[in-house]
Enzyme design. Structure first.
Site, PDB file in Angstrom:
ATOM      1  N   SER A  83      35.336  21.310  39.238  1.00 60.66           N
ATOM      2  CA  SER A  83      34.309  21.305  40.282  1.00 60.66           C
ATOM      3  C   SER A  83      34.570  22.351  41.346  1.00 60.66           C
ATOM      4  CB  SER A  83      34.264  19.930  40.962  1.00 60.66           C
ATOM      5  OG  SER A  83      35.520  19.678  41.586  1.00 60.66           O
ATOM      6  N   GLY A  84      35.791  22.895  41.364  1.00 56.56           N
ATOM      7  CA  GLY A  84      36.172  23.804  42.436  1.00 56.56           C
ATOM      8  C   GLY A  84      36.530  23.083  43.718  1.00 56.56           C
ATOM      9  N   THR A  85      36.789  21.783  43.629  1.00 57.70           N
ATOM     10  CA  THR A  85      37.134  21.001  44.818  1.00 57.70           C
ATOM     11  C   THR A  85      38.328  21.599  45.555  1.00 57.70           C
ATOM     12  OG1 THR A  85      36.261  18.954  43.877  1.00 57.70           O
ATOM     13  CG2 THR A  85      37.900  18.735  45.626  1.00 57.70           C
TER      14      THR A  85
ATOM     15  N   ASP B 151      35.854  15.935  58.109  1.00 59.51           N
ATOM     16  CA  ASP B 151      34.891  15.326  59.030  1.00 59.51           C
ATOM     17  C   ASP B 151      34.036  16.351  59.754  1.00 59.51           C
ATOM     18  OD1 ASP B 151      35.966  12.907  58.292  1.00 59.51           O
ATOM     19  OD2 ASP B 151      37.269  12.737  60.059  1.00 59.51           O
TER      20      ASP B 151
ATOM     21  N   SER C  21      29.548  18.612  49.912  1.00 57.89           N
ATOM     22  CA  SER C  21      30.487  18.183  48.880  1.00 57.89           C
ATOM     23  C   SER C  21      30.914  19.428  48.120  1.00 57.89           C
ATOM     24  CB  SER C  21      29.812  17.192  47.923  1.00 57.89           C
ATOM     25  OG  SER C  21      30.540  17.071  46.716  1.00 57.89           O
ATOM     26  N   SER C  22      32.091  19.382  47.507  1.00 52.69           N
ATOM     27  CA  SER C  22      32.475  20.493  46.628  1.00 52.69           C
ATOM     28  C   SER C  22      31.422  20.705  45.550  1.00 52.69           C
ATOM     29  CB  SER C  22      33.824  20.203  45.959  1.00 52.69           C
ATOM     30  OG  SER C  22      34.827  19.990  46.919  1.00 52.69           O
ATOM     31  N   ASN C  23      30.787  19.616  45.129  1.00 52.32           N
ATOM     32  CA  ASN C  23      29.846  19.677  44.015  1.00 52.32           C
ATOM     33  C   ASN C  23      28.570  20.443  44.340  1.00 52.32           C
ATOM     34  OD1 ASN C  23      31.784  18.096  42.911  1.00 52.32           O
ATOM     35  ND2 ASN C  23      30.531  16.247  42.708  1.00 52.32           N
TER      36      ASN C  23
ATOM     37  N   HIS D 210      20.597  56.428  10.569  1.00 58.65           N
ATOM     38  CA  HIS D 210      21.660  56.012   9.637  1.00 58.65           C
ATOM     39  C   HIS D 210      22.857  56.960   9.702  1.00 58.65           C
ATOM     40  CE1 HIS D 210      18.802  53.231   7.648  1.00 58.65           C
ATOM     41  NE2 HIS D 210      17.931  54.205   7.825  1.00 58.65           N
TER      42      HIS D 210
ATOM     43  N   SER E  62      45.659  64.509  26.166  1.00 53.43           N
ATOM     44  CA  SER E  62      46.731  64.165  25.244  1.00 53.43           C
ATOM     45  C   SER E  62      48.082  64.516  25.837  1.00 53.43           C
ATOM     46  CB  SER E  62      46.545  64.894  23.915  1.00 53.43           C
ATOM     47  OG  SER E  62      47.649  64.690  23.059  1.00 53.43           O
TER      48      SER E  62
ATOM     49  N   LYS F 128      43.521  69.456  24.884  1.00 48.27           N
ATOM     50  CA  LYS F 128      42.596  68.439  24.389  1.00 48.27           C
ATOM     51  C   LYS F 128      41.927  67.735  25.565  1.00 48.27           C
ATOM     52  CE  LYS F 128      42.377  64.810  20.887  1.00 48.27           C
ATOM     53  NZ  LYS F 128      41.589  63.803  21.604  1.00 48.27           N
TER      54      LYS F 128
ATOM     55  N   ASN G 204      39.150  64.600  26.472  1.00 52.98           N
ATOM     56  CA  ASN G 204      38.490  63.413  25.925  1.00 52.98           C
ATOM     57  C   ASN G 204      37.343  62.938  26.821  1.00 52.98           C
ATOM     58  OD1 ASN G 204      40.468  63.363  23.903  1.00 52.98           O
ATOM     59  ND2 ASN G 204      41.805  62.037  25.108  1.00 52.98           N
TER      60      ASN G 204
ATOM     61  N   GLU H 299      34.450  56.251  27.559  1.00 54.76           N
ATOM     62  CA  GLU H 299      35.405  55.301  27.002  1.00 54.76           C
ATOM     63  C   GLU H 299      35.678  54.158  27.991  1.00 54.76           C
ATOM     64  OE1 GLU H 299      37.839  58.438  24.125  1.00 54.76           O
ATOM     65  OE2 GLU H 299      38.740  57.746  25.997  1.00 54.76           O
TER      66      GLU H 299
END
Length: 467
Positions: free
Chosen positions: A98-100, A132, A139-141, A188, A318, A324, A326, A331
């Site tokens: 619940s993450g309470t 309080d 509520s946590s919920n 293709h 590289s 080289k 890339n 990526e």
């Protein structure tokens, strides 16, 4: 050795760090869940602070929390929103579902800081109590799902959407710049009839624009907040008008159109809006995968690959092969998209954990959703700025590839028939000669008509009628 103080909760006394603001319940959770080291993102902590801030204002107006206490809670909450106490949020994502623990972490930090502001002794729960006063009406919920929506909505609007717009505009600029570059199409992974490089980049831009539309479609449900449902959706202990007032103030503070969820039971028990949002993010990730992969292939080589475009050289490619280079940004984006697709799977499974009146996998939903938005935003911006903006067309290479392509024979089919055209293609492949050379040699068409039929630019404009 770290100095400690003693705090107390319903289970008894426990030592907590003396120089921090979190209290007993946070410390118990910290000890209970040493799982991953993963923490709630900055945006989520700020969203929790914004809930506590707005709740204090409304609780003061309703006479539930005294003005002096409420003002101290507001000041402490502002500091949480600003990130001044992030070190006091030590809890692992893999905690109570619940993450309470994290809601109480926030309550304790805000309460102890407010006590300090008022000149009291940190840890005494007076004059400000974490439950309080700071958690009054909540509520946590309902606070945790509310924070998920607040943080995710803000991240979409402030981070991801601008990054996608930046990427779409960069791709659109290249679509215009490359409109005159005729190149060979591929289906293709095999040579097909010509297209323009600008048309390819225009298709990439359209994918990104559709991604923005998909985000726009999910935002109305993401803007609905669960606050006011309290524990199970009935609103017990949340006074009439409390949640509406808090949500109104959060909307004013953030500038986002947050509204109360029309059905609090759904808002607590289901996480469908988060699942839906993640689905849109996954689709964007799939789009970016297509774009990044195409850029990698089109720039492959530079001497033994396709090499129809060149991407910016950003770093040596590289440790063993000098010179080289890339395609490092594409990526990086591909790894981002793989992570987002994986995150989506986690969010979907976690979304299924809505048992009766509560989902019990909310922390992992929050973490994965916010990470997906963040890395998609950063990846899109980097792709636009460090890659797409610097792409150049290798015009001579494109012309060469078009002329060598066997698919050029396609435009002859309506004029000489499929079988005759196939014979030319077969001989061109066997001899290494071009379709144009063989068609001229065989005199299949008058010279002017043949030149028109084999005009590669014309083939990209729908001017040739195929069979």
């Amino acid at each position: 050795m770290t100095e400690t103080r003693i705090e107390k909760d319903s289970l008894g006394e426990i030592e907590v760090p003396a120089d921090g603001y979190y209290g007993a319940q946070t410390e118990r959770a910290r000890r209970n869940f040493p799982v991953s080291g993963l923490r709630f993102p900055r945006r989520f902590i700020a969203a929790m602070g914004s809930i506590k801030r707005a709740a204090a204002v409304v609780n003061e107006e309703m006479g539930i929390v005294e003005a002096e206490l409420a003002q101290a809670i507001v000041q402490a909450s502002d500091e949480v929103i600003e990130g001044r106490h992030d070190g006091d949020f030590p809890l692992d994502i893999f905690q109570t579902g619940s993450g309470t623990s994290t809601n109480m972490n926030t309550n304790e930090v805000v309460a102890n800081r407010a006590i300090e502001i008022l000149g009291g002794v940190v840890g005494r729960k007076a004059p400000v109590h974490p439950n309080d006063h700071v958690n009054a009406g909540q509520s946590s919920n309902d606070t945790i799902p509310t924070a998920i929506h607040i943080s995710a909505y803000g991240a979409l609007v402030e981070d991801l959407e601008p990054a996608l717009v930046q990427l779409a505009e960069a791709l659109e600029a290249k679509a215009v710049e490359f409109d005159d570059v005729v190149k060979i199409g591929r289906t293709h992974l095999a040579d097909a009839v010509p297209v323009r490089l600008g048309q390819e980049f225009g298709s990439y831009a359209q994918q990104v624009r559709y991604g923005l539309e998909r985000l726009e479609a999910v935002k109305p449900r993401l803007a609905q907040l669960a606050l006011g449902g309290t524990a199970v959706g009935t609103g017990l202990n949340a006074p009439p008008g409390f949640a509406d007032g808090v949500i109104e103030r959060i909307a004013e503070k953030t500038g986002h159109p947050f509204t109360p969820a029309p059905n609090k039971f759904e808002a607590l028990a289901a996480k469908d809006a988060a699942v839906e949002t993640s689905g849109a993010l996954k689709t964007i990730a799939v789009s970016l995968t297509k774009i990044a992969n195409d850029i990698r292939w089109l720039s492959s080589g530079p001497r033994t690959g396709i090499a129809e475009i060149s991407v910016p050289s950003l770093q040596p490619g590289s440790s063993i092969m000098p010179g080289k280079i890339n395609p490092v940004i594409p990526e990086s984006v591909l790894m981002v998209t793989a992570q987002v697709v994986g995150n989506d799977a986690t969010i979907a499974v976690a979304g299924m954990a809505g048992n009766f009146e509560l989902n019990v996998m909310m922390p992992v939903i929050a973490y994965n959703l916010l990470q997906s938005i963040e890395i998609l935003a950063n990846g899109s911006s980097l792709l636009a700025e460090k890659c797409v903006a610097g792409i150049e067309a290798n015009r001579e290479r494109n012309r060469e590839m078009v002329e060598k392509s066997l698919a050029m024979v396609t435009s002859l089919v309506p004029k000489i028939g499929y079988d005759a055209a196939a014979a030319i293609a077969k001989e061109a492949f066997a001899t290494g000669r071009t379709v144009r050379e063989l068609a001229i040699e065989r005199q299949v068409l008058p010279a002017e008509e043949l030149a028109e039929a084999l005009d590669a630019r014309g083939m990209t404009e729908g001017g040739i009628q195929g069979g």
